[in-house]
Design a protein around this motif. Structure first.
Motif, mmCIF file in Angstrom:
data_model
loop_
_atom_site.group_PDB
_atom_site.id
_atom_site.type_symbol
_atom_site.label_atom_id
_atom_site.label_comp_id
_atom_site.label_asym_id
_atom_site.label_seq_id
_atom_site.Cartn_x
_atom_site.Cartn_y
_atom_site.Cartn_z
ATOM 1 N N VAL A 70 0.809 -1.213 0.000
ATOM 2 C CA VAL A 70 0.000 0.000 0.000
ATOM 3 C C VAL A 70 0.845 1.267 0.000
ATOM 4 C CG1 VAL A 70 -1.720 1.349 1.267
ATOM 5 C CG2 VAL A 70 -1.962 -1.144 1.099
ATOM 6 N N VAL A 71 1.763 1.370 0.937
ATOM 7 C CA VAL A 71 2.537 2.607 1.084
ATOM 8 C C VAL A 71 3.358 2.931 -0.170
ATOM 9 C CG1 VAL A 71 4.371 3.752 2.376
ATOM 10 C CG2 VAL A 71 2.576 2.506 3.597
ATOM 11 N N PRO A 72 4.169 2.005 -0.684
ATOM 12 C CA PRO A 72 4.967 2.351 -1.864
ATOM 13 C C PRO A 72 4.143 2.516 -3.139
ATOM 14 C CG PRO A 72 5.292 0.052 -1.294
ATOM 15 C CD PRO A 72 4.518 0.667 -0.172
ATOM 16 N N ALA A 73 3.061 1.750 -3.286
ATOM 17 C CA ALA A 73 2.217 1.911 -4.471
ATOM 18 C C ALA A 73 1.549 3.279 -4.464
ATOM 19 C CB ALA A 73 1.167 0.802 -4.522
ATOM 20 N N ARG A 74 1.069 3.671 -3.309
ATOM 21 C CA ARG A 74 0.450 4.986 -3.181
ATOM 22 C C ARG A 74 1.464 6.089 -3.477
ATOM 23 N NH1 ARG A 74 -3.929 7.106 0.501
ATOM 24 N NH2 ARG A 74 -3.500 9.315 0.808
ATOM 25 N N ALA A 75 2.683 5.928 -2.979
ATOM 26 C CA ALA A 75 3.727 6.934 -3.216
ATOM 27 C C ALA A 75 4.039 7.062 -4.703
ATOM 28 C CB ALA A 75 4.986 6.572 -2.444
ATOM 29 N N ALA B 110 -3.544 3.721 -7.318
ATOM 30 C CA ALA B 110 -4.606 3.444 -6.350
ATOM 31 C C ALA B 110 -4.225 2.142 -5.658
ATOM 32 C CB ALA B 110 -5.947 3.306 -7.053
ATOM 33 N N THR B 111 -4.767 1.899 -4.467
ATOM 34 C CA THR B 111 -4.367 0.712 -3.719
ATOM 35 C C THR B 111 -5.560 -0.024 -3.122
ATOM 36 O OG1 THR B 111 -4.032 2.049 -1.722
ATOM 37 C CG2 THR B 111 -2.114 1.667 -3.123
ATOM 38 N N ALA B 112 -5.441 -1.363 -3.107
ATOM 39 C CA ALA B 112 -6.448 -2.212 -2.478
ATOM 40 C C ALA B 112 -5.719 -3.156 -1.532
ATOM 41 C CB ALA B 112 -7.212 -3.006 -3.530
ATOM 42 N N LEU B 113 -6.150 -3.206 -0.298
ATOM 43 C CA LEU B 113 -5.539 -4.050 0.727
ATOM 44 C C LEU B 113 -6.467 -5.209 1.035
ATOM 45 C CD1 LEU B 113 -3.250 -4.396 2.883
ATOM 46 C CD2 LEU B 113 -4.723 -3.102 4.441
ATOM 47 N N ILE B 114 -5.982 -6.442 0.840
ATOM 48 C CA ILE B 114 -6.793 -7.617 1.129
ATOM 49 C C ILE B 114 -6.343 -8.214 2.453
ATOM 50 C CG2 ILE B 114 -5.305 -9.172 -0.227
ATOM 51 C CD1 ILE B 114 -7.992 -10.647 -0.949
ATOM 52 N N ARG B 115 -7.303 -8.550 3.293
ATOM 53 C CA ARG B 115 -6.986 -9.034 4.627
ATOM 54 C C ARG B 115 -7.019 -10.560 4.666
ATOM 55 N NH1 ARG B 115 -9.987 -7.864 10.415
ATOM 56 N NH2 ARG B 115 -8.173 -8.335 11.695
ATOM 57 N N ARG B 116 -5.879 -11.160 4.352
ATOM 58 C CA ARG B 116 -5.716 -12.603 4.510
ATOM 59 C C ARG B 116 -4.227 -12.933 4.519
ATOM 60 N NH1 ARG B 116 -8.919 -14.436 -0.851
ATOM 61 N NH2 ARG B 116 -7.453 -13.902 -2.506
ATOM 62 N N GLY B 117 -3.910 -14.135 4.988
ATOM 63 C CA GLY B 117 -2.520 -14.489 5.166
ATOM 64 C C GLY B 117 -1.982 -13.901 6.459
ATOM 65 N N VAL B 118 -0.748 -14.243 6.793
ATOM 66 C CA VAL B 118 -0.134 -13.776 8.044
ATOM 67 C C VAL B 118 -0.147 -12.262 8.146
ATOM 68 C CG1 VAL B 118 1.989 -13.732 9.403
ATOM 69 C CG2 VAL B 118 1.323 -15.825 8.203
ATOM 70 N N LEU C 130 -4.752 4.364 4.529
ATOM 71 C CA LEU C 130 -4.005 4.703 3.330
ATOM 72 C C LEU C 130 -4.564 4.026 2.080
ATOM 73 C CD1 LEU C 130 -0.353 4.479 4.715
ATOM 74 C CD2 LEU C 130 -1.673 6.544 4.250
ATOM 75 N N ALA C 131 -5.081 2.822 2.232
ATOM 76 C CA ALA C 131 -5.589 2.100 1.069
ATOM 77 C C ALA C 131 -6.891 2.720 0.582
ATOM 78 C CB ALA C 131 -5.819 0.631 1.413
ATOM 79 N N ASP C 132 -7.086 2.703 -0.724
ATOM 80 C CA ASP C 132 -8.330 3.238 -1.289
ATOM 81 C C ASP C 132 -9.507 2.323 -0.992
ATOM 82 O OD1 ASP C 132 -7.543 5.695 -2.995
ATOM 83 O OD2 ASP C 132 -6.049 4.187 -3.536
ATOM 84 N N VAL C 133 -9.228 1.036 -0.854
ATOM 85 C CA VAL C 133 -10.282 0.097 -0.499
ATOM 86 C C VAL C 133 -9.665 -1.052 0.275
ATOM 87 C CG1 VAL C 133 -10.055 -1.196 -2.684
ATOM 88 C CG2 VAL C 133 -12.197 -1.311 -1.398
ATOM 89 N N ARG C 134 -10.396 -1.571 1.258
ATOM 90 C CA ARG C 134 -9.967 -2.720 2.037
ATOM 91 C C ARG C 134 -10.915 -3.877 1.722
ATOM 92 N NH1 ARG C 134 -8.533 1.702 3.752
ATOM 93 N NH2 ARG C 134 -10.691 2.360 3.842
ATOM 94 N N LEU C 135 -10.345 -4.993 1.331
ATOM 95 C CA LEU C 135 -11.129 -6.123 0.849
ATOM 96 C C LEU C 135 -11.093 -7.299 1.813
ATOM 97 C CD1 LEU C 135 -9.630 -6.168 -2.774
ATOM 98 C CD2 LEU C 135 -11.771 -5.055 -2.080
ATOM 99 N N ARG C 136 -12.228 -7.950 1.985
ATOM 100 C CA ARG C 136 -12.261 -9.201 2.737
ATOM 101 C C ARG C 136 -11.987 -10.380 1.809
ATOM 102 N NH1 ARG C 136 -18.073 -8.122 5.255
ATOM 103 N NH2 ARG C 136 -18.238 -7.301 3.123
ATOM 104 N N GLY C 137 -12.177 -10.169 0.531
ATOM 105 C CA GLY C 137 -11.913 -11.198 -0.474
ATOM 106 C C GLY C 137 -11.889 -10.549 -1.847
#
Length: 216
Positions: free
Chosen positions: A165-170, A174-182, A195-202
């Motif tokens: 997210v941080v380097p892509a935004r810089a 646009a950025t999408a953060l998916i919440r899975r994995g460690v 910071l992310a434009d959207v946060r995804l559950r899947g």
């Protein structure tokens, strides 16, 4: 308007459960113990290779990877390791006319693994192939250079705030953060600064978000 989507690989497209497990087996460590140490390193903000050095202080990924390959136990993945929502998501994006690529911190051989997955994408790239890795700015500059659209028309999808997210935004993406994995469940993934434009559950949520951005 979003015209292109570029995906990270590990824990964005590929379920790395068996990959991590096979490394634990190689090191002679119980899988649950190894997973716990990887998680501890993630929470402390350290790279995942630091977890390997807890069990093998002189661990060198290139050396060990070579040894595993010679023993017929190399790190590979295939279509069966993709998360179930990956193929439907990519196909939906392509039907919308979205340009789709894959680019992540991976060895060169992962390019063949990704090709063998048969996803309808227009770019497959790895950090080793490009000679630059995340979160270095040059990695995201290369994405923009390879994509036929401008930075603000591209969304980068990944599971890590610091690496994705941080380097892509810089870089203007646009950025999408998916919440899975460690890393999807360690504190920085909660994205406190939003910071992310959207946060995804899947990934099943991504095509609708992209469609909304294309109508904006």
């Amino acid at each position: 308007m979003i015209r292109a989507v570029v995906f990270d690989v590990g824990e964005t497209l590929v379920d790395e459960t068996e990959i991590w497990g096979s490394w634990a087996d190689w090191l002679g460590v119980p899988r649950h113990t190894f997973s716990a140490v990887v998680g501890a390193m993630a929470v402390r903000g350290k790279g995942h290779w630091e977890a390997f050095r807890v069990f093998k202080p002189d661990f060198d990924v290139e050396v060990e990877d070579g040894r595993r390959a010679l023993a017929g136990r190399g790190t590979r993945f295939g279509p069966e390791d993709l998360y179930p929502d990956v193929r439907p998501c990519v196909e939906a994006l392509r039907e919308m006319g979205v340009w789709v690529g894959i680019a992540g911190n991976q060895p060169v051989r992962a390019e063949r693994d990704l090709l063998d997955c048969g996803l309808p994408v227009q770019m497959i790239a790895t950090s080793a192939g490009w000679g630059v890795k995340k979160p270095e700015p040059a990695f995201f500059e290369r994405i923009v250079a390879e994509c036929p659209y401008q930075a603000h028309e591209i969304v980068y999808v990944g599971d890590r705030v610091v690496n994705d997210v941080v380097p892509a935004r810089a870089a203007g993406l646009a950025t999408a953060l998916i919440r899975r994995g460690v890393w999807g469940f360690v504190p920085d993934a909660f994205d406190p600064e939003r910071l992310a434009d959207v946060r995804l559950r899947g990934l099943d949520e991504l095509p609708r978000w992209v469609a909304e951005r294309r109508r904006a």
